[in-house]
Scaffold this motif. Structure first.
Motif, short mmCIF file in Angstrom:
data_model
loop_
_atom_site.label_atom_id
_atom_site.label_comp_id
_atom_site.label_asym_id
_atom_site.label_seq_id
_atom_site.Cartn_x
_atom_site.Cartn_y
_atom_site.Cartn_z
N TYR A 207 2.31 2.00 -3.38
CA TYR A 207 1.30 2.56 -4.27
C TYR A 207 1.06 4.03 -3.97
O TYR A 207 1.05 4.87 -4.86
N LEU A 208 0.92 4.35 -2.68
CA LEU A 208 0.66 5.74 -2.30
C LEU A 208 1.84 6.65 -2.68
O LEU A 208 1.64 7.76 -3.17
N LEU B 231 0.83 -1.20 0.00
CA LEU B 231 0.00 0.00 0.00
C LEU B 231 0.87 1.26 0.00
O LEU B 231 0.61 2.22 -0.73
N GLU B 232 1.92 1.23 0.81
CA GLU B 232 2.80 2.40 0.90
C GLU B 232 3.47 2.68 -0.44
O GLU B 232 3.60 3.85 -0.83
#
Lengths: 247, 251
Positions: free
Chosen positions: A156-157, A153-154
């Motif tokens: 992607y962000l 997730l990190e």
């Protein structure tokens, strides 16, 4: 040390030595794969940078080239997946995090420009989700229940913050090439992303730093839209009959 | 932009009033991300807190052990080990599978814990605790990495050095057994084993090696002092180490 008792059981340090040697072998192999990934990402990014001097009508040609470059990334990431999944993911992930982020952002920009029809519905201005990114690169995303290679997730962000930067640059260059509509699409897109980032509870880390910088991208695009509006270069909703005439 | 403020425990945070008006296209997606990130941050904070406490307890154990192991000390050590067990057990669910290495940095207490265990083991048995023995002594379902073990034992050098200094001052000779082994020969043997390991090219590792060599040299000086001035020195005397090169501090 002539004594029946000794301090060290020799197997202890044999174990440590084997362990350290194996670790450095793994690191070396990973480095080689990651270097190839970096090269492949760099060539996709180089192609994508042409978008700043490409009129919108020729996006499809450019996007097709980028798609080929992305396919190359897919195969290298496949190799990385295979090797990295044999080891604890977070033991080595810092080695490839940056390269993977760049790969993700090149895919997101490519899809934004209307590419990657194999995943979702292609259209200008769309955002690939984290799951779709996983589908593009054929790897799992945001794993929680097992220890294997995946896209976090990190990552992607962080990639999104690269995307907003790239698109804010595109807003300016689109205008230069006479495309006055694109900045509006970009502006709406970046604003929605910025609003999304504001929902996050960020700690004092790299993600906060990068997410904070998104507001400057918002501002850059707003300035472009303002310039265009001021000079009447963009059509307003309901424009035409109600337009103010100076005579 | 700023996130929502959270208290020190990281859980009680004021939910922003639900906003009316248009929701961005990505609102739902980011709400999902927010929950995931919150979960991650909460988990990490729990681990950091437990880790801090385990570190403090481990250091206390080591301090007690500096006096040898009279029965009173043993009781103290046992109760501290129990506290450590409780703390580690409380965060064990946060450290399964994927998350073991994810939070390695937040869980540095394990090095301190290994240091305490290895010192305790050395005082009792005069041998180096093995990785398997440390694994067996882990009070919670948390896997101990080779890294934790390697770095934990690094810290044993400092403790051996301090122990050697104190006992030499008290007894007028290096502690050892009848078989001819003493703390100097032990620290030599252990440091040679470390010297023979393949070098890890990190600053952290080099620093630890340097501190290790300094500890060894200090014990060597003790041995030298006993031989050279052994008969002259009164009890309670320790070699003057002030004229050492830039006085190194051990961990």
């Amino acid at each position: 040390m002539a004594s029946e008792s000794t301090l060290l059981d020799p197997s202890i340090f044999e174990y440590l030595k084997d362990n350290l040697e194996e670790e450095s072998r793994i690191r070396e192999t990973l480095t080689q794969i990651i270097q190839r990934l970096e090269r492949s990402v760099a060539s996709a990014q180089a192609l994508l940078s042409r978008v700043h001097s490409t009129p919108r009508s020729r996006y499809p040609t450019l996007v097709a080239q980028v798609e080929t470059a992305i396919q190359e990334q897919v195969s290298v990431i496949g190799e990385l997946n295979e090797l990295a999944s044999q080891h604890p993911y977070y033991k080595y992930n810092s080695k490839w995090a940056r390269a993977i982020q760049n790969a993700i952002s090149s895919a997101i920009v490519c899809a934004w420009l209307g590419g990657l029809p194999s995943v979702g519905t292609p259209s200008l201005g769309r955002l690939l989700t984290l799951e779709e990114i996983g589908a593009v690169f054929k790897v799992p995303t945001h794993l929680k229940d097992r220890d294997a290679f995946h896209i976090t997730l990190e990552e992607y962000l962080l990639s999104l913050t690269d995307v907003t930067h790239e698109l804010s640059r595109l807003a300016t260059n689109a205008v230069t090439m006479g495309d006055f509509e694109l900045p509006l699409t970009i502006s709406a897109f970046i604003k929605d992303l910025f609003a999304g980032f504001q929902l996050l509870n960020l700690k004092n880390d790299i993600l906060r730093k990068r997410a904070d910088a998104v507001k400057y991208d918002v501002k850059r695009v707003e300035d472009v839209v303002y310039d265009l509006s001021l000079r009447g270069l963009i059509k307003r909703a309901g424009e035409g009959d109600t337009e103010m005439k100076s005579e | 932009m700023s996130g929502v403020k959270r208290d020190r425990d990281g859980n009680a945070r004021v939910k922003p009033a639900p906003q009316d008006g248009p929701r961005g296209r990505f609102h739902d997606m980011f709400e999902g991300f927010r929950d995931e990130l919150d979960e991650h941050h909460d988990r990490r904070e729990r681990i950091i807190k437990a880790s801090r406490d385990v570190t403090a307890l481990s250091k206390k154990i080591v301090k007690h052990l500096g006096k040898g192991i009279p029965p009173g000390t043993q009781k103290d050590v046992d109760s501290k080990l129990e506290d450590i067990a409780k703390l580690l057990t409380s965060v064990a669910p946060d450290l399964q599978s994927l998350n073991r290495y994810r939070y390695s940095y937040s869980l540095r207490c394990l090095e301190e814990f290994v240091e305490a265990l290895s010192f305790l083991h050395y005082l009792r048995h005069q041998t180096l605790i093995s990785k398997g023995e440390v694994d067996a002594a882990m009070p919670a379902d948390i896997s101990l990495t080779p890294h934790d073990y390697l770095y934990g034992v690094f810290d044993l050098f400092g403790e051996m050095m301090r122990f050697a200094t104190v006992t030499t001052a008290q007894m007028g000779e290096l502690v050892g057994n009848e078989a001819g082994r003493n703390i100097l020969s032990d620290i030599h043997e252990l440091s040679c084993a470390y010297e023979m390991l393949p070098e890890i090219p990190t600053k952290d590792y080099r620093g630890k090696m340097e501190v290790m060599r300094q500890s060894v040299q200090k014990v060597e000086k003790l041995g030298y002092g006993i031989v050279v001035r052994g008969s002259e020195r009164p009890k309670g005397w320790i070699p003057d180490m002030k004229d050492d090169a830039p006085a190194p501090t051990s961990p």
